[in-house]
Design a protein around this motif. Structure first.
Motif, PDB file in Angstrom:
ATOM      1  N   ILE A  43       0.834  -1.198   0.000  1.00  0.00           N
ATOM      2  CA  ILE A  43       0.000   0.000   0.000  1.00  0.00           C
ATOM      3  C   ILE A  43       0.871   1.250   0.000  1.00  0.00           C
ATOM      4  O   ILE A  43       0.578   2.237  -0.688  1.00  0.00           O
ATOM      5  N   ALA A  44       1.962   1.216   0.775  1.00  0.00           N
ATOM      6  CA  ALA A  44       2.863   2.372   0.818  1.00  0.00           C
ATOM      7  C   ALA A  44       3.485   2.641  -0.543  1.00  0.00           C
ATOM      8  O   ALA A  44       3.686   3.797  -0.932  1.00  0.00           O
ATOM      9  N   ALA A  45       3.781   1.566  -1.299  1.00  0.00           N
ATOM     10  CA  ALA A  45       4.366   1.740  -2.630  1.00  0.00           C
ATOM     11  C   ALA A  45       3.339   2.215  -3.645  1.00  0.00           C
ATOM     12  O   ALA A  45       3.650   3.024  -4.534  1.00  0.00           O
ATOM     13  N   LEU A  46       2.112   1.712  -3.530  1.00  0.00           N
ATOM     14  CA  LEU A  46       1.076   2.067  -4.504  1.00  0.00           C
ATOM     15  C   LEU A  46       0.482   3.449  -4.259  1.00  0.00           C
ATOM     16  O   LEU A  46       0.100   4.150  -5.195  1.00  0.00           O
ATOM     17  N   PHE A  47       0.375   3.862  -2.999  1.00  0.00           N
ATOM     18  CA  PHE A  47      -0.280   5.124  -2.654  1.00  0.00           C
ATOM     19  C   PHE A  47       0.653   5.987  -1.794  1.00  0.00           C
ATOM     20  O   PHE A  47       0.531   6.010  -0.569  1.00  0.00           O
ATOM     21  N   PRO A  48       1.592   6.660  -2.417  1.00  0.00           N
ATOM     22  CA  PRO A  48       2.578   7.430  -1.655  1.00  0.00           C
ATOM     23  C   PRO A  48       2.047   8.775  -1.143  1.00  0.00           C
ATOM     24  O   PRO A  48       2.645   9.372  -0.249  1.00  0.00           O
ATOM     25  N   LYS A  49       0.929   9.250  -1.715  1.00  0.00           N
ATOM     26  CA  LYS A  49       0.433  10.563  -1.323  1.00  0.00           C
ATOM     27  C   LYS A  49      -0.400  10.501  -0.053  1.00  0.00           C
ATOM     28  O   LYS A  49      -1.044   9.486   0.241  1.00  0.00           O
ATOM     29  N   ASN A  50      -0.405  11.596   0.664  1.00  0.00           N
ATOM     30  CA  ASN A  50      -1.096  11.670   1.942  1.00  0.00           C
ATOM     31  C   ASN A  50      -2.608  11.574   1.778  1.00  0.00           C
ATOM     32  O   ASN A  50      -3.299  11.053   2.649  1.00  0.00           O
ATOM     33  N   ASP A  51      -3.111  12.085   0.646  1.00  0.00           N
ATOM     34  CA  ASP A  51      -4.557  12.110   0.453  1.00  0.00           C
ATOM     35  C   ASP A  51      -5.062  10.968  -0.433  1.00  0.00           C
ATOM     36  O   ASP A  51      -6.220  10.965  -0.846  1.00  0.00           O
ATOM     37  N   ASP A  52      -4.206  10.009  -0.743  1.00  0.00           N
ATOM     38  CA  ASP A  52      -4.650   8.859  -1.536  1.00  0.00           C
ATOM     39  C   ASP A  52      -5.651   8.006  -0.757  1.00  0.00           C
ATOM     40  O   ASP A  52      -6.674   7.577  -1.294  1.00  0.00           O
TER      41      ASP A  52
ATOM     42  N   ILE B  53      10.613  -5.590   1.900  1.00  0.00           N
ATOM     43  CA  ILE B  53      11.658  -4.568   1.834  1.00  0.00           C
ATOM     44  C   ILE B  53      11.694  -3.933   0.449  1.00  0.00           C
ATOM     45  O   ILE B  53      11.918  -2.718   0.305  1.00  0.00           O
ATOM     46  N   GLY B  54      11.455  -4.733  -0.591  1.00  0.00           N
ATOM     47  CA  GLY B  54      11.414  -4.177  -1.950  1.00  0.00           C
ATOM     48  C   GLY B  54      10.309  -3.147  -2.110  1.00  0.00           C
ATOM     49  O   GLY B  54      10.517  -2.065  -2.689  1.00  0.00           O
ATOM     50  N   MET B  55       9.107  -3.450  -1.593  1.00  0.00           N
ATOM     51  CA  MET B  55       8.010  -2.491  -1.643  1.00  0.00           C
ATOM     52  C   MET B  55       8.330  -1.229  -0.818  1.00  0.00           C
ATOM     53  O   MET B  55       7.957  -0.112  -1.204  1.00  0.00           O
ATOM     54  N   CYS B  56       9.028  -1.434   0.297  1.00  0.00           N
ATOM     55  CA  CYS B  56       9.419  -0.278   1.120  1.00  0.00           C
ATOM     56  C   CYS B  56      10.373   0.642   0.366  1.00  0.00           C
ATOM     57  O   CYS B  56      10.276   1.881   0.453  1.00  0.00           O
ATOM     58  N   ILE B  57      11.308   0.059  -0.375  1.00  0.00           N
ATOM     59  CA  ILE B  57      12.244   0.862  -1.166  1.00  0.00           C
ATOM     60  C   ILE B  57      11.497   1.671  -2.227  1.00  0.00           C
ATOM     61  O   ILE B  57      11.762   2.873  -2.434  1.00  0.00           O
ATOM     62  N   ILE B  58      10.541   1.020  -2.903  1.00  0.00           N
ATOM     63  CA  ILE B  58       9.735   1.731  -3.906  1.00  0.00           C
ATOM     64  C   ILE B  58       8.948   2.857  -3.244  1.00  0.00           C
ATOM     65  O   ILE B  58       8.843   3.970  -3.787  1.00  0.00           O
ATOM     66  N   ALA B  59       8.388   2.594  -2.057  1.00  0.00           N
ATOM     67  CA  ALA B  59       7.621   3.622  -1.344  1.00  0.00           C
ATOM     68  C   ALA B  59       8.494   4.821  -0.996  1.00  0.00           C
ATOM     69  O   ALA B  59       8.071   5.975  -1.145  1.00  0.00           O
ATOM     70  N   VAL B  60       9.723   4.561  -0.536  1.00  0.00           N
ATOM     71  CA  VAL B  60      10.640   5.653  -0.178  1.00  0.00           C
ATOM     72  C   VAL B  60      10.973   6.487  -1.415  1.00  0.00           C
ATOM     73  O   VAL B  60      10.967   7.732  -1.368  1.00  0.00           O
ATOM     74  N   VAL B  61      11.234   5.823  -2.545  1.00  0.00           N
ATOM     75  CA  VAL B  61      11.580   6.542  -3.782  1.00  0.00           C
ATOM     76  C   VAL B  61      10.402   7.392  -4.244  1.00  0.00           C
ATOM     77  O   VAL B  61      10.569   8.569  -4.613  1.00  0.00           O
ATOM     78  N   ARG B  62       9.198   6.846  -4.224  1.00  0.00           N
ATOM     79  CA  ARG B  62       8.025   7.580  -4.687  1.00  0.00           C
ATOM     80  C   ARG B  62       7.697   8.759  -3.771  1.00  0.00           C
ATOM     81  O   ARG B  62       7.319   9.836  -4.240  1.00  0.00           O
ATOM     82  N   ARG B  63       7.843   8.552  -2.458  1.00  0.00           N
ATOM     83  CA  ARG B  63       7.572   9.661  -1.538  1.00  0.00           C
ATOM     84  C   ARG B  63       8.619  10.762  -1.658  1.00  0.00           C
ATOM     85  O   ARG B  63       8.316  11.940  -1.454  1.00  0.00           O
TER      86      ARG B  63
END
Length: 294
Positions: free
Chosen positions: A53-62, A108-118
C-alpha cells in the motif's frame, strides 16, 4: 549512502520488524521464544500488505488511515498465499526459510519503492504516519484543563482497556490451549513405508522393521519397548527419552527363535517405567518354517 533520517518513520519500523523477525527465526537460541510468534504474526498478516500500500499510494490524500490499515491486512492475506503458490513450483518448496526470504524481499522491496516515490513528492504531499501529532494530542487530552475529571478518567480507562486487549491477544497467541495428550507408536517396513512387513521366516533367518515413537504428551517421557513372540520376550529397548513433539525412529532386527504358523509378534510400549500394562500395543502375525537344510 542514504541518510536514514530521510527515510519515513513508518518505513523504518516495517524494515526493522522484518529484520528482527528474521533474527528470531534464524538464530536457534531465539527461535523457540514466544517473541518469534509475536513478530511472526504481523510479518505474515500485516507488513507485506502495508509495504505494498505504501508503494502504490505514496500521497497523503490517496487513502485515509483506516483504509490503509484495512487494506494492509487484506492485501497481506492475498499476497502471502500467492508467494507460497509461487514457491510451490520452485526447487525450494513451501518451507520456513524460503518463505521468510521471499516475504522479506517482497516487503523490503516495496518499502524501497515507497521511499523513492515519496521522495519525489513535497513534504506536505507525501504520506507520513503522524506519530508526533498523535502523541502531542494524547498529552493535550490528559493535561487539558477544559476536561472534567470524569472525562479524564474515561480517557485513562479507554487507554488501559486498549492496552489490556493487546496484552490479552498476545497472551492467547503465544500460549495456545494444550491439546490432546497421546503418543504415536508405529511400525514401518524396511523400506520406510507402512507395508512390505517381514512375516515369513525360515528358522535361523531374521527380518528388519522400523519402529517409531512420537511424543505428544506435553511433557518429557521415558519409553521402553518390549518385543515378544507368543508372549516370550525377544528384545527390550530401554531409555527412549523424548521431549514433547520429539520423534524416535530406529530399525530393529527380529530373529524368531522357534518355528510356528500364525504366531503373534508383539511390540509393547511402556511409559515412564509402568510395566503393569502396556501403554501402546502393535503386532504382526508371522510364520516361521524349519530350515529344510537341517
Amino acid at each position: 549512502m542514504a541518510d536514514i533520517r530521510k527515510i519515513p518513520v513508518d518505513i523504518q519500523i516495517v524494515v526493522g520488524l522484518v529484520l528482527l523477525t528474521a533474527v528470531f527465526i534464524l538464530i536457534p537460541q531465539l527461535s523457540d521464544s514466544a517473541i518469534r510468534t509475536v513478530l511472526g504474526l504481523p510479518m505474515v498478516l500485516f507488513l507485506p500488505g502495508y509495504a505494498l500500500i505504501a508503494a502504490l499510494f505514496p500521497k497523503n490524500d490517496d487513502l485515509d488511515g483506516i483504509e490503509r490499515v484495512a487494506l494492509s491486512f487484506g492485501l497481506s492475506i492475498a499476497v502471502v498465499p500467492l508467494i507460497g503458490l509461487g514457491l510451490n513450483y520452485t526447487p525450494w518448496g513451501i518451507r520456513l526459510l524460503p518463505i521468510l526470504i521471499s516475504l522479506s524481499i517482497f516487503t523490503i522491496g516495496m518499502c524501497i519503492i515507497a521511499v523513492v516515490r515519496r521522495s519525489n513528492l513535497s513534504e506536505e504531499e507525501a504520506f507520513h504516519v503522524p506519530f508526533r501529532q498523535t502523541y502531542d494530542s494524547l498529552q493535550d487530552e490528559f493535561h487539558s484543563e477544559s476536561q472534567s475529571r470524569l472525562d479524564k478518567a474515561l480517557t485513562i480507562i479507554l487507554v488501559i482497556s486498549i492496552l489490556a486487549s493487546v496484552v490479552t491477544l498476545i497472551y492467547v497467541v503465544v500460549t495456545p490451549k494444550q491439546g490432546e495428550q497421546f503418543t504415536e507408536f508405529y511400525i514401518l517396513g524396511s523400506g520406510g513405508m507402512a507395508d512390505d512387513y517381514p512375516v515369513n521366516y525360515t528358522l535361523g533367518d531374521s527380518g528388519k522393521v522400523i519402529l517409531g515413537v512420537v511424543n505428544h504428551e506435553y511433557e518429557d517421557v521415558n519409553y521402553t519397548i518390549d518385543i515378544q513372540l507368543e508372549n516370550q520376550s525377544l528384545q527390550t529397548i530401554n531409555e527412549v527419552n523424548l521431549e514433547h513433539n520429539q520423534t524416535w525412529e530406529q530399525p530393529v532386527t527380529v530373529a524368531p527363535p522357534f518355528n510356528g504358523t500364525d504366531m503373534k509378534l508383539q511390540f509393547l510400549l511402556y511409559k515412564n517405567g509402568n510395566y503393569t500394562e502396556s501403554y501402546r500395543d502393535l503386532h504382526l502375525w508371522i510364520n516361521v518354517s524349519e530350515d529344510v537344510n537341517d
